[in-house]
Write a protein that holds these residues in place. Structure first.
Motif, short mmCIF file in Angstrom:
data_model
loop_
_atom_site.label_atom_id
_atom_site.label_comp_id
_atom_site.label_asym_id
_atom_site.label_seq_id
_atom_site.Cartn_x
_atom_site.Cartn_y
_atom_site.Cartn_z
N PHE A 1 0.94 -1.36 -0.08
CA PHE A 1 -0.07 0.07 0.06
C PHE A 1 0.98 1.14 -0.15
O PHE A 1 1.91 1.16 0.58
CB PHE A 1 -0.90 0.09 1.26
N ASP A 2 0.30 2.23 -0.70
CA ASP A 2 1.05 3.53 -0.63
C ASP A 2 0.65 4.11 0.83
O ASP A 2 -0.35 4.52 1.14
CB ASP A 2 0.44 4.53 -1.65
N GLY A 3 1.65 4.41 1.60
CA GLY A 3 1.61 4.91 2.99
C GLY A 3 1.16 6.37 3.00
O GLY A 3 0.49 6.79 3.95
N LEU A 4 1.11 7.24 1.76
CA LEU A 4 0.81 8.52 1.85
C LEU A 4 -0.54 8.67 1.42
O LEU A 4 -1.15 9.65 1.74
CB LEU A 4 1.66 9.22 0.95
N THR A 5 -1.26 7.76 0.80
CA THR A 5 -2.59 7.88 0.01
C THR A 5 -3.52 6.78 0.56
O THR A 5 -4.57 7.06 0.36
CB THR A 5 -2.62 7.88 -1.49
N GLY A 6 -2.95 5.46 1.17
CA GLY A 6 -3.68 4.58 1.45
C GLY A 6 -4.09 3.64 0.28
O GLY A 6 -4.68 2.41 0.42
N GLU A 7 -3.74 3.68 -0.95
CA GLU A 7 -4.05 3.00 -2.10
C GLU A 7 -3.25 1.75 -2.19
O GLU A 7 -2.02 1.86 -1.83
CB GLU A 7 -3.99 3.92 -3.27
N VAL B 1 5.98 19.70 -4.83
CA VAL B 1 4.93 19.80 -3.70
C VAL B 1 3.51 19.37 -4.29
O VAL B 1 2.95 19.94 -5.29
CB VAL B 1 4.60 21.00 -2.92
N HIS B 2 2.84 18.17 -3.53
CA HIS B 2 1.55 18.03 -4.18
C HIS B 2 0.46 18.08 -3.06
O HIS B 2 0.98 17.69 -1.83
CB HIS B 2 1.37 16.42 -4.63
N HIS B 3 -0.69 18.29 -3.22
CA HIS B 3 -1.71 18.37 -2.16
C HIS B 3 -2.49 17.26 -2.56
O HIS B 3 -3.29 17.18 -3.61
CB HIS B 3 -2.42 19.75 -2.24
N ALA B 4 -2.80 16.38 -1.59
CA ALA B 4 -3.50 15.19 -1.66
C ALA B 4 -5.15 15.57 -1.35
O ALA B 4 -5.36 16.14 -0.45
CB ALA B 4 -3.07 14.07 -0.82
N THR B 5 -5.98 15.08 -2.14
CA THR B 5 -7.42 15.31 -2.21
C THR B 5 -8.23 14.00 -2.42
O THR B 5 -7.57 13.04 -2.83
CB THR B 5 -8.25 16.48 -3.00
N LEU C 1 7.96 31.37 -0.29
CA LEU C 1 6.94 30.05 -0.27
C LEU C 1 5.53 30.54 -0.40
O LEU C 1 5.22 31.52 0.26
CB LEU C 1 7.18 29.42 1.04
N TYR C 2 4.76 29.60 -0.93
CA TYR C 2 3.30 30.00 -0.69
C TYR C 2 2.80 29.42 0.42
O TYR C 2 2.79 28.54 0.93
CB TYR C 2 2.54 29.31 -2.01
N GLY C 3 1.68 30.42 0.62
CA GLY C 3 1.10 29.95 2.05
C GLY C 3 0.30 28.54 2.07
O GLY C 3 0.02 28.28 3.15
N ASP C 4 0.02 28.14 0.84
CA ASP C 4 -0.84 26.97 0.78
C ASP C 4 0.13 25.70 0.88
O ASP C 4 -0.53 24.68 1.05
CB ASP C 4 -1.72 26.92 -0.46
N ILE C 5 1.17 25.83 1.22
CA ILE C 5 2.19 24.69 1.57
C ILE C 5 2.05 24.44 3.23
O ILE C 5 2.42 25.47 3.77
CB ILE C 5 3.55 24.81 1.30
N GLN C 6 1.49 23.41 3.52
CA GLN C 6 1.10 23.00 5.17
C GLN C 6 1.72 21.73 5.42
O GLN C 6 2.22 20.77 4.47
CB GLN C 6 -0.38 23.14 5.27
N ASN C 7 1.64 21.35 6.61
CA ASN C 7 2.05 20.11 7.20
C ASN C 7 1.10 19.08 6.39
O ASN C 7 -0.04 19.16 6.14
CB ASN C 7 1.91 19.78 8.65
N ASP C 8 1.85 17.87 6.11
CA ASP C 8 1.36 16.79 5.60
C ASP C 8 1.13 16.80 4.10
O ASP C 8 0.82 15.83 3.38
CB ASP C 8 0.06 16.36 6.28
N SER D 1 -6.73 12.19 -5.32
CA SER D 1 -6.46 13.14 -6.45
C SER D 1 -5.33 13.77 -5.79
O SER D 1 -5.23 14.03 -4.58
CB SER D 1 -7.54 13.85 -6.90
N THR D 2 -4.65 14.35 -6.73
CA THR D 2 -3.41 15.33 -6.16
C THR D 2 -3.49 16.57 -7.20
O THR D 2 -3.85 16.22 -8.33
CB THR D 2 -1.97 14.94 -6.25
N GLN D 3 -2.82 18.04 -6.38
CA GLN D 3 -2.80 18.98 -7.34
C GLN D 3 -1.37 19.37 -6.95
O GLN D 3 -0.89 19.32 -5.69
CB GLN D 3 -3.78 20.18 -6.58
N VAL D 4 -0.75 19.81 -7.92
CA VAL D 4 0.77 20.06 -8.00
C VAL D 4 0.96 21.74 -7.75
O VAL D 4 0.27 22.53 -8.32
CB VAL D 4 1.48 19.84 -9.12
N ASN D 5 1.74 21.92 -6.42
CA ASN D 5 1.95 23.19 -6.20
C ASN D 5 2.73 23.80 -7.24
O ASN D 5 3.89 23.15 -7.55
CB ASN D 5 2.47 23.28 -4.69
N PRO D 6 2.99 25.14 -7.60
CA PRO D 6 3.86 25.63 -8.74
C PRO D 6 4.98 25.91 -8.09
O PRO D 6 6.00 26.28 -8.80
CB PRO D 6 3.02 27.01 -8.89
#
Length: 389
Positions: free
Chosen positions: A239-245, A332-336, A375-382, A348-353
């Motif tokens: 399993f992918d430990g970051l997404t659970g898939e 940097v990717h934001h997992a959704t 740094l963009y403010g939308d980079i957060q923990n996890d 799904s993931t969104q790539v941070n610029p």
């Protein structure tokens, strides 16, 4: 000792053919019912597997064998290379064990990928028995847990595309076709929670499906056998430990004579068990799992998570042990998650610029700064971070 050697004396010999390399190796196999021919072939296969684990080549087929060796017992080991020639240098019998010395001409694949030099970390769970009643003969109720330990040891000594972080002290069955399920208020699935406990990118789960025992209805390897045959059928899921898939799943089957007394209780944690022909058959299966995981993971991108953010840099749970260097660039990717029209939960993931550049590197974490802008403010923990191609 009636055990297939876990370690072989491997000697690399320089060949005049630049497309191939000659490797020397030794293999062992017990002599069952006095049949030296079968023991010889099993020992040769053991030696070949040692060369493959050492070189990283994984053979699809044997195209030519010298002196007719194994001419009627061809076998395949899935790989990106091939054994072009095979020589039996010597053989000897010590304490009812066949020991062979072979020399193999291995043509390795030239395929590579940008992630092949990085190391991804895997956590393991113990492997429960599906049907404990099948373990009554021999009292091998802890076989699944011990097999997980043996696999952990093999993976720990394997020099490939992954490392192992921890063998979790739990029997965790996660169905390979499960829908990622939330287990707590943090919206993390079971694989994500278990991988997070060990700072691992992947989680390997397994289950022992069948250890049934029965009198053989046919000959084993073409010879009569008075001992009952015992199965060892297991499935392994990564399993992918970051997404659970679920990202990898495979079923493995082996069997061997059960040579212990029917009334004898055998401890699977002992050398007596693993040096027996049945234990050796399981060891060979685990070697194949180790190799197959390396094939799958060698081109998977290295990924980690942001664990701290401040005004100057972000801290990521990747470091020197993963094969990174100062100056490497990260994405940097934001997992959704979303639920499709059929009610299935999708990732799904969104790539941070923002591109991050590693500035400071420690063994298991790093500090990175934005390459071209604050740094963009939308980079957060996890947030998920991956090595940029």
């Amino acid at each position: 000792m009636k055990a297939i050697a876990l370690l072989s004396c491997l000697l690399l010999t320089i060949s005049t053919n630049v497309a191939a390399q000659w490797y020397d190796a030794k293999g062992r196999a017990p002599i069952v019912n006095g049949d030296e021919d079968i023991a010889r072939n099993m020992a040769v296969q053991d030696a070949i597997k040692h060369t493959l684990l050492f070189t990283g080549a994984q053979v699809n087929s044997i195209s030519q064998l010298s002196n007719g060796l194994l001419s009627s017992d061809r076998f395949e080991v899935r790989s990106s290379g091939s054994v072009r020639d095979l020589l039996l240098i010597s053989e000897e019998i010590v304490d009812d064990t066949m020991i062979v010395h072979i020399r193999a001409d291995i043509v390795a694949s030239k395929t590579s990928c940008h992630a092949s030099n990085t190391k991804k970390y895997v956590a393991l769970t113990k492997f429960p028995l599906r049907n404990r009643q099948q373990a009554v003969v021999g009292g091998i109720f802890e076989l699944g847990s011990e097999a997980a330990y043996q696999l952990f040891e093999q993976m720990s000594s394997f020099n490939g595309s992954y490392g192992v972080s921890q063998l979790l002290p739990i029997n965790q069955v996660i169905a390979p076709n499960y829908q990622p399920f939330v287990t707590d208020q943090s919206n993390m699935s079971a694989p994500q929670l278990l991988a997070a406990q060990t700072d691992s990118q992947y989680l390997l789960s397994g289950e022992v499906k069948d250890v049934s025992i029965a009198r053989p209805t046919s000959k084993w390897f073409g010879i009569a056998n008075n001992n009952p045959l015992r199965q060892y059928i297991a499935t392994y899921t990564l399993f992918d430990g970051l997404t659970g898939e679920k990202v990898w799943h495979k079923r493995y089957t082996t069997q061997a004579p059960w040579t212990f007394d029917q009334r004898e209780k055998i401890d699977p944690a002992t050398q007596e068990f693993w040096s027996n022909v049945y234990g050796e058959s399981i060891t060979n299966q685990l070697k194949q799992v180790t190799n197959d995981l390396n094939i799958f993971l060698q081109c998977q991108n290295l990924r980690g998570q942001v664990i701290k953010v401040n005004d100057r840099f972000v801290t990521v749970n990747l470091g020197k042990r993963h094969g990174l260097m100062v100056g490497n660039e990260l994405m940097v990717h934001h997992a959704t998650q979303f639920t499709d029209d059929r009610g299935i939960l999708r990732q799904s993931t969104q790539v941070n610029p923002t591109t991050l550049v590693i500035k400071t590197l420690y063994d298991n974490h790093l500090e990175a700064e934005a390459k071209d802008s604050p740094l963009y403010g939308d980079i957060q923990n996890d947030a998920i971070v991956s090595l940029k191609p």
